[in-house]
Design a protein around this motif. Structure first.
Motif, PDB file in Angstrom:
ATOM      1  N   VAL A  86     -15.260  28.268  49.292  1.00  0.00           N
ATOM      2  CA  VAL A  86     -14.265  28.755  50.262  1.00  0.00           C
ATOM      3  C   VAL A  86     -12.848  28.305  49.930  1.00  0.00           C
ATOM      4  O   VAL A  86     -11.910  28.586  50.683  1.00  0.00           O
ATOM      5  CB  VAL A  86     -14.631  28.311  51.692  1.00  0.00           C
ATOM      6  CG1 VAL A  86     -15.985  28.884  52.090  1.00  0.00           C
ATOM      7  CG2 VAL A  86     -14.634  26.783  51.825  1.00  0.00           C
ATOM      8  N   GLY A  87     -12.664  27.611  48.802  1.00  0.00           N
ATOM      9  CA  GLY A  87     -11.321  27.209  48.391  1.00  0.00           C
ATOM     10  C   GLY A  87     -10.720  26.103  49.220  1.00  0.00           C
ATOM     11  O   GLY A  87      -9.497  25.998  49.336  1.00  0.00           O
ATOM     12  N   ALA A  88     -11.551  25.248  49.808  1.00  0.00           N
ATOM     13  CA  ALA A  88     -11.045  24.128  50.609  1.00  0.00           C
ATOM     14  C   ALA A  88     -10.739  22.933  49.714  1.00  0.00           C
ATOM     15  O   ALA A  88     -11.329  22.760  48.644  1.00  0.00           O
ATOM     16  CB  ALA A  88     -12.082  23.736  51.664  1.00  0.00           C
ATOM     17  N   ALA A  89      -9.809  22.090  50.152  1.00  0.00           N
ATOM     18  CA  ALA A  89      -9.602  20.818  49.478  1.00  0.00           C
ATOM     19  C   ALA A  89     -10.863  19.975  49.634  1.00  0.00           C
ATOM     20  O   ALA A  89     -11.570  20.069  50.636  1.00  0.00           O
ATOM     21  CB  ALA A  89      -8.399  20.100  50.072  1.00  0.00           C
ATOM     22  N   HIS A  90     -11.137  19.129  48.646  1.00  0.00           N
ATOM     23  CA  HIS A  90     -12.416  18.417  48.609  1.00  0.00           C
ATOM     24  C   HIS A  90     -12.186  16.970  48.201  1.00  0.00           C
ATOM     25  O   HIS A  90     -11.609  16.688  47.139  1.00  0.00           O
ATOM     26  CB  HIS A  90     -13.346  19.113  47.597  1.00  0.00           C
ATOM     27  CG  HIS A  90     -14.489  18.271  47.135  1.00  0.00           C
ATOM     28  ND1 HIS A  90     -14.910  18.244  45.815  1.00  0.00           N
ATOM     29  CD2 HIS A  90     -15.302  17.411  47.794  1.00  0.00           C
ATOM     30  CE1 HIS A  90     -15.926  17.412  45.698  1.00  0.00           C
ATOM     31  NE2 HIS A  90     -16.174  16.895  46.875  1.00  0.00           N
ATOM     32  N   GLY A  91     -12.600  16.039  49.068  1.00  0.00           N
ATOM     33  CA  GLY A  91     -12.481  14.621  48.759  1.00  0.00           C
ATOM     34  C   GLY A  91     -13.796  13.897  48.926  1.00  0.00           C
ATOM     35  O   GLY A  91     -14.672  14.314  49.685  1.00  0.00           O
TER      36      GLY A  91
END
Length: 436
Positions: free
Chosen positions: A153-158
């Motif tokens: 979904v193109g979310a930032a990921h940490g």
């Protein structure tokens, strides 16, 4: 913004997430916690909104089934080589594990664990993420399914780190050793796992799936095992689940109070028990004539197996760690994240019965700071534990070392202070790349 926390169904991996989840929620952001059905009651008891992903099968049932099917050994997995290099802490150069050793770890430990903990979650997690469209996905360090969903979904990921980052260190060792191999002899089973899921959802593999775009780390910087190039520091804030202060804690201890606890994980899986009841009895007997107040947390079924309980010992099924630890002069524990970080936060000397997977590195932290001592479970006899406890209580240098470590821990930004940094990070991510 919308923030999705992801963890497999294990309480001690979820509990450290709660303060940050609440900090984001209190700042006005929408927060969801995705996990398997087994953990949903635990999530909602924390006042957070849960999302069910994966089958009804519990983790213990899945482990037993996988063992019966022959895909997972029934006993502990012991590498046929030394892994000491994995736990080195410091700025000096380290060679890293050789190709044969690091591929053994990935083929026999890392990838089987990844499949066990994640395969059942991915489809449901992607379906929810496509529906809810999170802006930020924060994952437990071994819950790799969250990275796949974030990528789709193109979310930032940490990645959330409440212990030392063995996963990233092993990955870097693997890639370093892989570069030295002929092209035809470079299998990468972890890459294949990620690539298989990414391709299913129309994406391609990138190393960022493995490492995340950034990491959030609660350990003071000098003691981090393998820091991510983009690491955000955060103070560890204890959360113990449902907690009630027992009346006996209203008064100060009559003698130096010592807490002996081995966490709650062993109550979920017998394989995680650190010591036998016989060992515990031996320690109680060895400490019986010391002028201390020993508090031992022990399930009722284990307590009933004890032959005797000395007068200086109080046994409780559960005591909120953040309530009892500040009243203690020493803590004896197994090295789990909650016990280690909680003891560190309160500036209390600790005796580590080093059974956790990253315990060798935690032992090095205690040695470097002189904040405590460690002993292997096999050597944790009554006389040995007594000898080490008397050192912790009698030598003021241990208290001083623990308090120095405490100050470094308290210098980290609180979860609330980290919220604005996460907002800026997500805003920058939106500007730098379009979402699907």
């Amino acid at each position: 913004m919308r923030v999705l926390f992801v963890t497999f169904a294990w309480k001690t991996h979820f509990y450290p997430m709660v303060p940050l989840a609440w900090a984001l929620q209190a700042a006005g952001h929408e927060v969801r916690v995705a996990s398997e059905p087994e953990l949903l009651d635990t999530v909602t008891e924390a006042g957070l909104t849960a999302v069910s992903v994966g089958p009804e099968e519990t983790l213990e049932q899945r482990i037993r089934r996988t063992q019966e099917e022959g895909d997972l050994p029934k006993g502990p997995i012991v590498p046929p080589f030394s892994t000491d290099s994995l736990y080195e802490i410091g700025d000096g150069y380290r060679e890293g594990l050789p190709w044969e050793d690091i591929t053994w770890l990935f083929d026999n430990v890392v990838v089987p664990r990844t499949r066990l903990l994640n395969d059942g979650m991915v489809d449901d997690l992607v379906a929810f993420s496509r529906s809810w469209q999170p802006d930020l996905v924060l994952c437990d360090v071994v819950t790799n399914a969250g990275a796949v969903a974030a990528d789709v979904v193109g979310a930032a990921h940490g990645r959330l780190l409440f212990w030392l980052d063995l996963s990233l260190r092993m990955r870097r060792d693997f890639l370093r050793a892989k570069e030295q191999q002929p092209l035809a002899a470079r299998p990468d089973a972890l890459r294949d796992w990620y690539a298989g899921w990414a391709q299913k959802y129309g994406s391609d593999f990138s190393e960022e799936l493995v490492t995340g775009q950034f990491a959030i780390n609660v350990l003071p910087e000098p003691y981090r095992l393998e820091p991510h190039a983009h690491t955000l520091s955060m103070r560890y804030v204890p959360y113990n689940g449902r907690s009630v202060v027992p009346p006996w804690l209203y008064e100060p201890p009559r003698a130096p109070r010592v807490l002996m606890t081995f966490g709650i994980s062993a109550r979920q899986l017998a394989e995680l028990q650190v010591m036998s009841v016989e060992q515990v009895q031996g320690i109680l007997d060895a400490l019986a004539d010391l002028d201390i107040e020993l508090v031992l947390t022990l399930p009722e079924e284990a307590r009933q197996q004890l032959d005797s309980v000395p007068d200086n010992t109080r046994i409780a099924d559960f005591v909120p760690f953040n309530v009892v630890a500040p009243t203690c002069s020493a803590v004896i524990h197994h090295g789990g994240a909650g016990n280690f970080n909680g003891t560190l936060l309160h500036g209390v000397p600790q005796l580590l019965v080093d059974s956790a997977v990253d315990a060798p590195a935690k032992r090095i932290v205690l040695e470097k700071t002189r904040a405590g001592l460690s002993v292997s479970p096999d050597e944790a006899t009554g006389p040995r534990v007594r000898e080490m406890l008397e050192q912790l209580l009698g030598d003021g240098a241990f208290r001083a070392g623990a308090q120095r470590l405490q100050r470094e821990a308290l210098d980290q930004p609180t979860p609330g202070a980290l919220v604005q940094e996460l907002e800026r990070l997500v805003a920058g991510d939106r500007e730098s790349r379009p979402r699907p």
